[in-house]
Design an enzyme around this catalytic site. Structure first.
Site, PDB file in Angstrom:
ATOM      1  CB  SER A  42       8.643   3.673   1.804  1.00 40.03           C
ATOM      2  OG  SER A  42       8.134   3.933   2.368  1.00 40.03           O
ATOM      3  CG  HIS A 155       7.862   1.585  -4.197  1.00 37.36           C
ATOM      4  ND1 HIS A 155       7.151   0.947  -4.082  1.00 37.36           N
ATOM      5  CD2 HIS A 155       9.262   1.668  -3.654  1.00 37.36           C
ATOM      6  CE1 HIS A 155       7.599   0.869  -2.479  1.00 37.36           C
ATOM      7  NE2 HIS A 155       8.714   0.933  -2.934  1.00 37.36           N
ATOM      8  CD  GLU A 164       3.285  -1.084  -2.936  1.00 40.53           C
ATOM      9  OE1 GLU A 164       1.807  -1.340  -2.752  1.00 40.53           O
ATOM     10  OE2 GLU A 164       4.378  -0.559  -2.362  1.00 40.53           O
ATOM     11  CD  GLU A 205       7.351  -2.478  -4.279  1.00 35.86           C
ATOM     12  OE1 GLU A 205       5.888  -2.368  -4.929  1.00 35.86           O
ATOM     13  OE2 GLU A 205       6.871  -2.122  -2.924  1.00 35.86           O
ATOM     14  CG  ASP A 242       1.596   1.792   0.421  1.00 37.00           C
ATOM     15  OD1 ASP A 242       1.581   2.464   1.493  1.00 37.00           O
ATOM     16  OD2 ASP A 242       2.666   0.672   0.780  1.00 37.00           O
ATOM     17  CD  GLU A 285       0.796  -1.148   2.294  1.00 39.01           C
ATOM     18  OE1 GLU A 285       1.676  -1.301   2.952  1.00 39.01           O
ATOM     19  OE2 GLU A 285      -0.158  -1.814   1.666  1.00 39.01           O
ATOM     20  CG  ASP A 312       3.904  -1.371   5.685  1.00 39.94           C
ATOM     21  OD1 ASP A 312       4.858  -2.187   6.226  1.00 39.94           O
ATOM     22  OD2 ASP A 312       4.701  -1.076   4.035  1.00 39.94           O
ATOM     23  CE  LYS A 337       5.697  -3.978   3.388  1.00 40.21           C
ATOM     24  NZ  LYS A 337       6.007  -2.323   3.701  1.00 40.21           N
ATOM     25  CG  HIS A 365       6.121  -7.489  -2.270  1.00 40.53           C
ATOM     26  ND1 HIS A 365       6.933  -6.880  -4.051  1.00 40.53           N
ATOM     27  CD2 HIS A 365       5.703  -6.573  -1.916  1.00 40.53           C
ATOM     28  CE1 HIS A 365       5.807  -6.087  -4.173  1.00 40.53           C
ATOM     29  NE2 HIS A 365       5.088  -5.436  -3.737  1.00 40.53           N
ATOM     30  CE  LYS A 388       2.360  -3.320  -1.254  1.00 42.75           C
ATOM     31  NZ  LYS A 388       2.175  -1.971   0.030  1.00 42.75           N
TER      32      LYS A 388
END
Length: 428
Positions: A42, A155, A164, A205, A242, A285, A312, A337, A365, A388
């Site tokens: 993403s 994901h 998430e 993840e 998230d 997030e 993000d 990131k 990550h 995270k």
């Protein structure tokens, strides 16, 4: 003074089975540093360019041999004999050689691999672990982990709209305690999901990916798992989300397909307000889309005093976009990131800018990860207070947690756990 003797890159695969780049840097003293670059699924459209080959005859066009060649044939010769401790100078040299705004010529993946490998080599030359090399302190802060225990969105197919659902064990007494708490909740969640005849397969993840009827159903499962594991929601452990809302933002509308809802920005903000009143949500997030600046401001005005609102895709670890967010009071936190921006120096600059504004910074990550543990050392060395890096499952995720356990053990009394204090800009 030590100096760079050799820089070498090669192609490896990440946790999703796609190619990525690794770089090794050898110094004249014999000290060596190595780094592997992660890759996101993403990805924000404002991120620096991850250079791919486009050759459909290998790895479905996702090979990174161009990036490897850019390191070995272009960047490496310019760095030989340079002082590895001059991180900013070396990073700026590589940026100048690329010469583009988004690192499209040489690739952010190529540049970042070299940047991080240089830092590791310099740390090893100084005979210090990377976290000490990055920040010499009398005591070090171990971060609160945000663990993605339920996966959705990009994901995990056929799961929730939100990408998430994380737990934040901010009430723990140490990092080791936080990780134990999280693992026990994760295992309790597995039992609950299995007991309800959902699949216990995991996403990119490491979080479970049951086919749930709504995003709220995921929140209910997590609360049940906390209680089943013997922990009190909102005291021992909190929820972090998230949604990755850019992924379900269509023509000015937020489409929650799982719930059959189409919401405008005001309605989306109301949705979050209600969820934060019903559940112990401490962090959200990417609650709004990456270019919905007006929506971000509405959300921050509504709950920014009591919920960490992390940008993000909005900021992509870029100080130009971050400065706009600070000026407009669009959020109160930034996700960090390394591969979004492409050098260690630029990453550190983003963290410092956020701190100067009184914001928090969460080091993260990517969904396509490697066994590289640089972000664990970065969190401790720069004392960001939050990390995270996925569920307590899958070796590329647990490698980071295990590195933090090692650091905490190594530091002994010098180690402090960030806990709730890491959410220092919220009303308690």
């Amino acid at each position: 003074m030590d100096s760079i003797k050799k820089v070498q890159a090669w192609e490896i695969i990440d946790s999703r089975g796609n190619p990525t780049i690794a770089v090794g840097v050898e110094l004249a003293s014999g000290a060596y540093g190595e780094a592997a670059v992660p890759s996101g699924a993403s990805t924000g459209k404002h991120e620096a360019v991850e250079l791919r080959d486009g050759d459909q005859s290998r790895y479905n066009g996702l090979g990174v041999l161009k990036a490897v060649d850019n390191v070995n044939k272009i960047l490496a010769p310019s760095l030989i004999d340079a002082d590895p401790t001059e991180q900013l100078k070396l990073d700026n040299t590589m940026l100048a050689m690329d010469g583009t705004e988004n690192k499209a010529k040489l690739g952010a993946n190529a540049i970042l691999g070299v940047s991080l490998a240089i830092a590791h080599a310099a740390a090893n030359s100084s005979k210090k672990p990377l976290y000490q090399y990055l920040g010499q302190r009398e005591s070090y802060l171990l971060p609160v982990p945000l663990l993605n225990i339920l996966n959705g969105g990009k994901h995990a197919s056929d799961s929730t709209d939100f990408q998430e659902f994380m737990i934040a064990p901010a009430g723990a007494s140490s990092f080791a305690h936080a990780l134990r708490m999280s693992t026990e909740i994760y295992q309790a969640l597995k039992k609950i999901i299995k007991g309800q005849n959902f699949s216990t397969n995991v996403g990119d993840e490491g979080g479970f990916a049951p086919s749930l009827p709504s995003n709220q159903a995921a929140l209910e499962l997590i609360i049940s798992a906390m209680e089943k594991a013997g922990y009190k929601p909102g005291v021992d452990c909190f929820i972090a989300l998230d949604p990755a809302s850019s992924e379900f933002y269509e023509d000015g509308t937020y489409v929650l397909a799982r719930e059959g809802k189409r919401l405008n920005r005001e309605q989306m903000v109301d949705y979050y307000v209600k969820r934060t009143e019903e559940y112990p949500i401490i962090s959200i997030e990417d609650g709004m889309a990456e270019d919905d600046w007006e929506g971000w401001k509405l959300l921050c005005d509504a709950i920014g005093d009591r919920v960490q609102l992390v940008g993000d895709d909005l900021y992509v670890t870029n100080i130009k976009r971050l400065s706009q967010g600070i000026a407009q009071k669009s959020s109160n936190s930034i996700l960090i990131k390394l591969n979004q921006i492409g050098t260690l120096s630029e990453t550190l600059a983003a963290i410092e800018m956020a701190r100067s504004a009184g914001w928090t910074a969460v080091v993260s990550h990517r969904s396509g990860e490697t066994e590289d543990v640089t972000i664990a050392d970065l969190c401790v060395g720069i004392s960001t207070g939050q990390i995270k890096t996925g569920a307590p499952c899958r070796a590329e995720r647990t490698a980071k947690y295990n590195r933090l356990l090692r650091i905490e053990s190594e530091l002994g009394k010098q180690a402090q756990y960030a806990g709730l204090a890491s959410f220092n800009n919220l009303k308690k």
